[in-house]
Every structure is written in C-alpha cells, then in structure tokens.
Design a protein around this motif. Structure first.
Motif, PDB file in Angstrom:
ATOM      1  N   ALA A   1       0.620  -4.775  -4.572  1.00  0.00           N
ATOM      2  CA  ALA A   1       1.183  -3.479  -4.162  1.00  0.00           C
ATOM      3  C   ALA A   1       2.689  -3.463  -4.409  1.00  0.00           C
ATOM      4  O   ALA A   1       3.242  -2.499  -4.934  1.00  0.00           O
TER       5      ALA A   1
ATOM      6  N   ASN B   1       1.488  -1.145   1.016  1.00  0.00           N
ATOM      7  CA  ASN B   1       0.211  -0.902   1.688  1.00  0.00           C
ATOM      8  C   ASN B   1       0.213  -1.668   2.999  1.00  0.00           C
ATOM      9  O   ASN B   1       1.196  -2.318   3.340  1.00  0.00           O
TER      10      ASN B   1
ATOM     11  N   THR C   1      -6.918   8.362  -1.801  1.00  0.00           N
ATOM     12  CA  THR C   1      -6.093   7.635  -0.840  1.00  0.00           C
ATOM     13  C   THR C   1      -6.644   7.879   0.558  1.00  0.00           C
ATOM     14  O   THR C   1      -6.699   9.013   1.010  1.00  0.00           O
TER      15      THR C   1
ATOM     16  N   ASP D   1      -4.398   4.276   4.281  1.00  0.00           N
ATOM     17  CA  ASP D   1      -3.353   3.984   3.298  1.00  0.00           C
ATOM     18  C   ASP D   1      -2.176   4.933   3.450  1.00  0.00           C
ATOM     19  O   ASP D   1      -1.020   4.535   3.304  1.00  0.00           O
TER      20      ASP D   1
ATOM     21  N   ARG E   1       1.725   3.974   4.413  1.00  0.00           N
ATOM     22  CA  ARG E   1       2.905   4.325   3.622  1.00  0.00           C
ATOM     23  C   ARG E   1       4.060   4.784   4.492  1.00  0.00           C
ATOM     24  O   ARG E   1       5.221   4.583   4.160  1.00  0.00           O
TER      25      ARG E   1
END
Lengths: 722, 51
Positions: free
Chosen positions: A173, A180, A350, A354, A358
């Motif tokens: 990521a 993440n 998504t 997730d 963020r």
C-alpha cells in the motif's frame, strides 16, 4: 452448520445409509483424477461416492473432500474419468471431471500458511500473557526484567513470522502511496516491539510485548476467517476453464487432448457428450442443448453447416464436427476471459473499512507524532515522549475498527444463512445495499427448468394414448413433460410399432397401418401455434396441438412485486425466444424485457446501466449469465445454477424460492447501518482513549483493557442484527 | 522465587509441545476438509488414517 439447509438442494440417494467403507489416505498427486461433485452434502454421500469409485477397475484410492465438494481419485494409467463420472451418475450423483492442471492442484498453501501463523501467534500470546500477568500483579526488579526478556525472546521471532501478512500488505500500500488499515497495524506492532526491547534493556517498568502479540493474533484470526470463506468460493474463472472437457475423439478413433487439436481437424461427438471445440457440423443431424451457453430453454436442431460452440451438449445423433477453434480460442474460454475481466473490475470496489482506514490512518499517525513532539517540548525527555507516542499508537490501533465490519458481516451472513442465503463475497452486503436496479435471467432463474404441459381438455383418450406412446419414446424435454402430464390423467400408452426418432423433428411410429407423428409443426403438417408447442399428427386427421408454459420458480411473482414496491427497477434479460420471454414477463408484470440476448450482450447491458449511474443486482444461473453476474454491482444465483455461475455470484440462494432476495436487500441495508454505528462507537472510544494516552496516563494494562473493551462493544452492537 | 527456574522452562516446553502437535496436524491435512470430517464421524466406517 451448512447441513441444515443443503439437503433441500438435492435429493441424496445415500442419505442415512452410511454403509461401512474403507477410506485410504489420498495425497494429491500430479496424475490424480479430480472430480467435481456439486450434489454431495452428507456422510452417506461421502461413503457412497468413495465406495462407488473404489469398485471401478483400476482405481487404487478415492477420497472425498466435502468442503470443496470434490473427489480425488488415484488410479492406474488408462482409467478413464468418463467411466468414473458415468458410474457416479448411475449411483445418483452429479459428477464432472475437473482439469487438475488448470486448478493448480488440491493444495491450499495460503490457507495453511495463515493457519500456521495464527497457531504460532496464539502460542506466543498465551505464554507472554502469563508472564505479563505476573508483572502486572507486582513482579519487580530482576524478576520483572527476566520476565520481560523471556517475553521478548518469545515475541520477537513470533512477530517476524506471524505478522508478515500485515507487513506485506502495508508495504504494497505504501509503495503505491496509499494508506490502508495494515499501515497503522504494522507500525503499531513494530514500534511496540522496538520500544519494548529498548525499555527492557534499560530495566524500564513497561513493556508492550503482550499488546503487540495480541494485536497480531486477533487480527490474524479475522484475516483467516475471511480467507476461509473466500477460498471456498474459489476464482470463478479457474473453475470455468476446468469445466471444459480436456479431450476430444478424432474421426480416426483416437482420443486426443484438446490442446493437440488444430483448426480443420475432424472430431466425433456422440449423443450426451459436450462439444469439445467450436466448429461446424459436416456430417450428422442432431439436437443440441444450448441452455448453458445461451439460456434457450428448448434444444435446437443441428445439421450440416450448423455452427456449434464448445460447451453445448449433443442430444440425439452422432455428429462429425470440423474444428474452427479449440482450447484458448474457443467461446467457452473467451467467456472465461470476460468473467476474469469483470471480476477484476469489481475487486476495485472500495469497502467501507478501506474508506474509513483512509481517514483514520493519517489521523492516528499525526496524533502520535504530535504527542511525541509535544512531550519533547515540555519535558525534553526523548524516552518518555517515545513511550507516550507508542502508547497512543497501540491504544488507538484499530482493533475496534478492524472488527467493526467483520463482526457485522458475520452476524448478517448468519441471519441470511438461516433464511437460505449463502454470502460469499466480503463486500457483498455493502454493494447490495446500494442496489437500485434488479436484472433477472429467465430460464432457470425466474422459471424452473423444463416447461410444463398446459392442462389438456377436449381430447379423446385415443389421441392421448397415441401421444403418450410417442412421447415416451423420446428423451426430448417437451416429450418428457408431455408424457408426465398425460400419465397423470390416468391414460395408458397405445400399442405402436416401428417407433423411431427423427433428430430435430420428432418421433414417429406405426399404429394399425397408419403413420403417427409427434413433433414440430412443419414435420407433422400442422399450423404452428404461438409459443412453445408440440403437435400430434395421425394420417387423415386434424393435427392435435399441445402447448407448454414455463413454470415460475416459487416466490418469483412475490419477489418481483416486492422489489417494485420498494421502488427498484426490474428488468428481464433472456437468451430464449421472444415468445417464451414475453409470456413470463407478462405473468410477472415486468414491462422491461429483452429476449434473444447473447452472453456478451448481457454483460454489455449491465455495463451500460452502470455507466448511467445505476447500481445493478444481477440474478442469473447459466453459463451465459456468468459474464453479466461478474460485471454487475452485486449478483445472486440460485443453488441450482451452474457451478461457474455460483462461483462468480456474491450470494447463492440455497432453497428453491426466490423470495430471500428481498430479505437479502433489507438485511444488507441494516447491516451497513450497523457498520456505520460501529465506526461511530470506535470514534467515540478513541475520543476518550486518545487524550488519556496523549497525556501519558496509559500503561500496558490500560491498553489491554481498552482494546478488549472497545472490541466487545463493537461486537455486541453487531449482534443486534441477528 | 527459585521455583521459576524450572517452572518457566516447563511451561514453555508444554506450550511448545502443543504447537508441535498443531504443526503436525496441519501438515497431515487435518484442517483441509472440516465439513467432511464433521460428517464422517457419523458413519460406521473406521477411518483411522485421515488423509
């Protein structure tokens, strides 16, 4: 726990039989024959299948895996998989050969590796916790230091080994400049371990080895459960390819692998066999069942110059086919490619978790960094500041956030399972809750398999007995449902001689010197009626027409009505003829329908709806639906659907009724509400915990209590869904 | 406190034995078919060497 619902799916001839049979261990090898057994579900099935397989000559050992619904057979060279499937079909089990090579073997190295990591983390956590409890209850000085060192000696190798999945995911990521959930997790684990080692080396009072390990263990447990549900629903694309028959019979009698065939070769296809290749018929007449590929409910006539596609089933006559495309170029393979493409597109969805990560990850990192800088400025003590920063990171570590989604999905899946729905995709509920358009397939989804004969009235019993005698001589689906309907009226068949089936036309026979025919309108000499019909012609008499209607699946009408009442747009897409489709659409009150849709076009319709901003739920069952199922926002297939269709679907209906579809949409909406509530709880908890940690009051004991406290709160909220 | 000198190694050893047992079961494929194994116990067959 699946036992409660599955038996209703298929009638199992061996249920409750449970005869003793000797099962030898079977280690999967390269030359093993892999069989797919979609119908097995009980102890009786297992022993019956294993016994049947072992009775076959040349079979050394056979082992059924019920979880994967597969059998692995060790056999001598020259044992034919077709003989094995035929023997199983005779015993009453649906069986297909799977291409072991394209499935990549039976082993599940990823699942085993995860389980291994989980086991190691659990062992380490328990031992370190024991030592930690001693420290918390007052061990001091040398004893405390020794306990910390032992904890560290256990914890460090464990973290290096067990937390790898988090490190790997966080690293990939970060490399893509994203954050993440695994980034704060990895950072918390690594920093907790590092600061603990340092504290121990300077005889500090606090070490966080236990926190680092319990984080690893609980998050790994969630990861493993998640993986288990998904590994059962293996990639649809690989199963699709594996379904394709790997061999063909050339006209010279040689059986060759499909990969050895070249365009222009001639292959022979016997009745009951699946077309191994795309091609053109050059000799022979037959009927072919295209329902898997196109959704047409009735077999179609095929003669010289008819094009055939791989995967279609030859029903009545022997055909010689010139190969136009085989293997990778065949239409079955192109469909598999489409599915892989569409699945990839959906995987980019998504999830709520997730999206939360963020926002969450940067906030947490900034906070602990701010705590470090703040304490540095006030006290100038780097060690104290670092300790507080790490405590902040550990206390805010997303245990509650990590549980917020899985706990709700588990509760929702459990509730839906009791209603007869199997949730396969982890984000299925979230996607389902957004759905505003529902697209149905006809054959096998809204209707159930064969059309049924309409009630027959005003027909003499002599005519009926003739029709029955002719119908019973054919394996054609219409003939079979006609003979069933007439039998129910208590008619017995007439005595006919010289019965003969004409491929693509019908059956004819001799009755007191007259020719009698049952079949197509033109062949019988009757006028074609609208819709699906069969005709009976007797020399010198007016032909008799028998009409058929598709039978609706139970709950189909209610489901469509309820969906419309909820303001969803309902569309019917079928590969079947316009007459048959409009009939069903009218029965259900669906105004928006399209017939004779090709598989690629189905997927295209779905994508164009998606481009217009609609969130589409696709409900379908055939091979022709798989691409559409994969490209839809969410998808459901009935349990009677083809394996490949079930594989790409997010949700599988276990019972016969369609009604749980409505339930699924309702539950998905309340599930998403719970998930949002859980995020709120986690945020609230952090609002309390963060100041405590930032102000330096957090100890390892407080961190352990806080972590479990918030996790329990979140789980309890999820349980309200049951 | 001297009792710790052998109690701690003993506890680690016992835990390690459990871990070794877990590894062994995993390698032997005893977690490969949980559904099937839970059904097989209901039949009369003697499957003392699970694959």
């Amino acid at each position: 726990m699946t036992a409660a619902v599955r038996p209703s799916l298929a009638t199992c001839p061996a249920c409750g039989v449970g005869a003793p049979v000797e099962a030898k261990p079977v280690a999967p090898q390269k030359d093993d024959i892999l069989l797919s057994l979609p119908g097995i579900h009980c102890a009786g099935c297992i022993s019956e299948v294993e016994r049947t397989l072992k009775r076959q000559p040349g079979v050394r050992a056979a082992r059924v895996n019920l979880t994967q619904k597969r059998a692995t057979v060790q056999a001598e060279d020259g044992v034919n998989a077709e003989d094995l499937t035929a023997a199983l079909e005779q015993a009453g089990y649906e069986a297909h050969e799977l291409d072991a090579a394209s499935l990549g073997g039976q082993d599940d190295p990823r699942g085993r590796a995860l389980l291994m990591r989980l086991g190691v983390a659990g062992f380490a956590m328990m031992n370190v916790m024991l030592l930690s409890v001693a420290v918390w209850s007052g061990a001091s000085d040398a004893t405390r230091d020794m306990f910390h060192w032992i904890s560290g000696a256990i914890a460090l190798p464990t973290i290096v080994f067990s937390a790898q999945p988090f490190f790997a995911s966080a690293w990939s990521a970060l490399r893509a400049w994203r954050l993440n959930m695994d980034v704060p997790i990895s950072l918390a684990i690594v920093l907790a371990a590092a600061i603990s080692v340092y504290e121990t080396s300077v005889s500090g009072a606090h070490a966080y080895f236990d926190a680092a390990l319990s984080l690893t263990f609980f998050l790994l447990a969630g990861r493993y459960l998640d993986y288990r549900t998904r590994s059962l629903a293996r990639s649809a694309a690989s199963e699709l390819a594996a379904l394709e028959v790997p061999r063909a019979t050339r006209t010279d009698g040689q059986v060759v692998p499909i990969s050895d065939l070249r365009p222009g070769d001639l292959v022979r296809v016997v009745p009951g066999a699946r077309m191994p290749v795309d091609g053109i018929i050059i000799r022979g007449e037959s009927e072919i069942d295209r329902s898997f590929l196109t959704g047409e409910s009735l077999p179609v006539f095929a003669g010289p110059d008819t094009e055939v596609s791989a995967g279609e089933v030859n029903l009545t006559g022997v055909l010689t086919v010139r190969v136009t495309a085989a293997g990778r170029d065949s239409s079955l393979h192109r469909l598999a490619d489409l599915v892989a493409l569409a699945e990839d597109a959906r995987n980019r969805y998504t999830s709520l978790a997730d999206r939360a990560a963020r926002i969450y990850a940067p906030v947490v990192h900034l906070l602990s960094f701010a705590a470090f800088v703040g304490w540095m400025m006030v006290t100038g003590d780097a060690r104290l500041s670092l300790n507080i920063a790490v405590a902040t990171l550990i206390i805010t570590c997303p245990c509650a956030l990590g549980l917020a989604v899985p706990a709700v999905s588990t509760a929702a899946s459990g509730r839906l399972f009791r209603k007869g729905l199997l949730i396969k995709s982890p984000t299925a509920l979230e996607r389902l809750s957004e759905v505003d358009t529902v697209v149905f397939d006809k054959t096998g989804t809204l209707t159930e398999g064969l059309p049924v004969a309409d009630p027959i009235s005003g027909v003499s019993s002599e005519t009926l007995s003739l029709a029955l005698a002719l119908a019973e001589a054919s394996a054609h689906p219409l003939a079979q449902s006609l003979s069933q309907a007439i039998r129910e009226d208590g008619v017995s068949p007439a005595d006919l001689t010289a019965l003969r089936e004409v491929p693509g036309q019908g059956v004819e026979g001799n009755w007191n010197g007259k020719t009698v025919r049952l079949g197509r309108a033109a062949w019988v000499g009757a006028e074609a009626a609208a819709g699906t019909a069969a005709y009976l012609g007797v020399d010198g008499k007016q032909p008799q027409t028998f009409t058929f209607t598709g039978r609706l699946r139970p709950g189909a009408a209610e489901t469509v009505a309820k969906l419309r009442a909820k303001g969803k747009r309902v569309i019917l897409l079928s590969g079947d003829s316009a007459a048959a489709t409009s009939d069903i659409a009218a029965q259900l009150g669906i105004g928006d329908w399209r017939a004779e849709v090709l598989p690629q076009d189905k997927a295209e319709v779905i994508s164009s709806l998606a481009r217009d901003g609609h969130k589409v739920l696709m409900v379908g069952d055939g091979l022709n639906d798989t691409a559409a199922l994969a490209s839809a926002h969410a998808s459901i297939s009935p349990g009677s659907a083809l394996e490949a269709a079930r594989m790409v679907s997010d949700i599988v209906l276990l019972g016969r009724s369609l009604e749980p579809v409505v339930e699924a949409i309702d539950t998905s909406r309340s599930a998403v509400r719970r998930i949002v509530e859980n995020f709120a709880i986690a945020a609230l908890y952090n609002a309390v915990a963060i100041p405590v940690a930032v102000l330096g009051f957090a100890t390892p004991l407080a961190a352990a209590l806080a972590m479990s406290g918030s996790s329990i709160m979140v789980s309890l909220n999820a349980l309200r869904l049951r | 406190m001297n009792v710790l000198i052998y109690l701690i190694p003993v506890s680690l050893l016992l835990g390690g034995l459990g871990l070794a047992g877990f590894f062994w079961a995993l390698r032997k494929g005893q977690f490969d078919d949980p559904d099937g194994d839970s059904r097989r116990i209901l039949t009369d067959e003697h499957d003392d060497r699970p694959g």
